[in-house]
Design a protein around this motif. Sequence first.
Motif, short mmCIF file in Angstrom:
data_model
loop_
_atom_site.label_atom_id
_atom_site.label_comp_id
_atom_site.label_asym_id
_atom_site.label_seq_id
_atom_site.Cartn_x
_atom_site.Cartn_y
_atom_site.Cartn_z
N TRP A 1 -8.21 2.29 2.13
CA TRP A 1 -6.91 2.63 1.56
C TRP A 1 -6.83 2.39 0.05
O TRP A 1 -6.25 3.19 -0.68
N ALA B 1 -2.68 -4.99 8.08
CA ALA B 1 -2.52 -4.24 6.83
C ALA B 1 -1.55 -3.07 7.01
O ALA B 1 -0.84 -2.71 6.07
N GLN B 2 -1.51 -2.50 8.21
CA GLN B 2 -0.55 -1.40 8.44
C GLN B 2 0.89 -1.87 8.19
O GLN B 2 1.74 -1.07 7.78
N GLU C 1 1.73 -3.58 5.82
CA GLU C 1 1.90 -3.64 4.37
C GLU C 1 1.90 -2.24 3.74
O GLU C 1 1.71 -2.12 2.53
N VAL C 2 2.08 -1.23 4.55
CA VAL C 2 2.15 0.14 4.02
C VAL C 2 3.61 0.47 3.71
O VAL C 2 4.51 0.15 4.49
N GLY C 3 3.83 1.10 2.57
CA GLY C 3 5.18 1.43 2.15
C GLY C 3 5.91 2.32 3.14
O GLY C 3 5.29 3.12 3.85
N GLN C 4 7.23 2.18 3.17
CA GLN C 4 8.09 3.04 3.99
C GLN C 4 8.85 3.97 3.05
O GLN C 4 9.25 3.56 1.97
N GLU D 1 3.82 8.82 -0.71
CA GLU D 1 3.93 8.11 -1.98
C GLU D 1 2.75 8.38 -2.92
O GLU D 1 2.92 8.37 -4.14
N TYR E 1 0.84 -1.21 0.00
CA TYR E 1 0.00 0.00 0.00
C TYR E 1 0.88 1.26 0.00
O TYR E 1 1.96 1.29 0.58
#
Lengths: 359, 112
Positions: free
Chosen positions: A66, B86-87, B89-92, A8, A3
């Motif tokens: 999201w 899901a958090q 799976e959030v981009g860094q 981004e 995500y």
Amino acid sequence: MPYLNIVEVESAVASLSTAYPGLTQLIALPEPSVEGRTAHALRVGAPEPFPKDCVIMLGGVHAREWGSCEILVHFAADLLEAYQGNTGLGYGGTTFTADQVHGLLQRLDLVLFPLVNPDGRLHSQTPTADPMWRKNRNPAYSGGSPDPACIGVDLNRNYDFLFDFATAFAPTATPQVSANPCDPMVYAGPSAFSEPETRNVRWLLDQYPRTGWLVDVHSYSQDMLYNWGDDENQSVDPEMNFHNPAYDGTRGIPGDVAYAEYIEKPDADSAVVLAEHFCQGVNGVRGLTYKPMSGFHLYPTSGTSDDYVLSRYYRNPGQGKVLGFTVEWGTSFHPPWAEMEKIILDVDAGLVAFCLATA
Amino acid sequence: MSAVTNQSLESLPHDILRVRVTARNADTLRALLRDVHPDVGGRPTLDADGSVSIDVYVPDDRIPALEREGVTVTRVGNASAAGRAAQAEVGQGDRFAAANAIPRGLAAKLGG
């Protein structure tokens, strides 16, 4: 690719505008969010010597949904790459030819605003915060309450359509909206357009007067909703409409004869056809059945973007007519990313089919 | 598969649960929604026996407020726990920061 975080989403839009300068325009929205973030939209379309019709698409309105941002970023990226490379697009079993892609971007301007509510998304994505957060992050109406639920406004109840829902709806109706600032989900705000995020959407509509369609991307229920959301539709009595106070206190009851919202018959038919094209595009990808239906048949609402955009025409026909739609993708708010990738293909195929059907 | 059905996710106090509320008919569901004003998700579905169901999101201690004659409540999963998963799976950072890092769509590019 997991995500997108809020940096981004903005960076993706800016990157696309840099990579495709002849096909895009980066649009800075005029009002920063409550926490000071400036959002951007991306206009996608081939330059033409004639004025073009416009489709506006919104994402990231509700913080916890999201995938809506990713749906619009990927939608733009696919169309731009296919146009520039002169290719078609394949979304599973739904395919589009290079001629269709070219025709779409030559005929239409697409104004994609993928992250309307950056503050809310940041909160929802922060590991120490509530992933189920839905509203923006405006603390102004909390009255000093320490209750975290008293922060924020449901942006998709903050538009100027039957904003005074307590007067507009029947006492026994169940509109999903609240006047309580501490409602954790559907507080409409103190007045229509009290929030900078909804004012930004209104500004976009004003900037693109040839907009004929608005699609607001939400989750979830696997539906494509069209006008209206306050009651069932009717095309017989133009006086029975949302701005006629004679019908206050009667709206929002299914199956009754006291009230149904007026929509001109050609528009009612067009809305259904477009929603069906969207659903057919989705279905071809991997066989999922999205349902076309009016917003009221999900549940009664007020203050939503889709009804606001059409209501502008009925209040003032000089503003032009915009049919409003809401995608409700998926079956949960936070699908694992592997599933979200499949949903992106589903919905983007539907959106291409939708745009092609506006011809 | 929906993440919220994964019962292995860690639960915390005050988590929001996803429950399926089934009312014996539409009027009963409407009355419940009017009285309790819960956070709902998804579309009401009509079952063959005339009952109507909808997803509702509530903390565990609010479930009793949903329970009444003509209504059954079934726990589906822990939505907060699914959200926390899901958090992760959030981009860094910013994957598009580099000048040549252009977003690519997921669709196949067909023909030429």
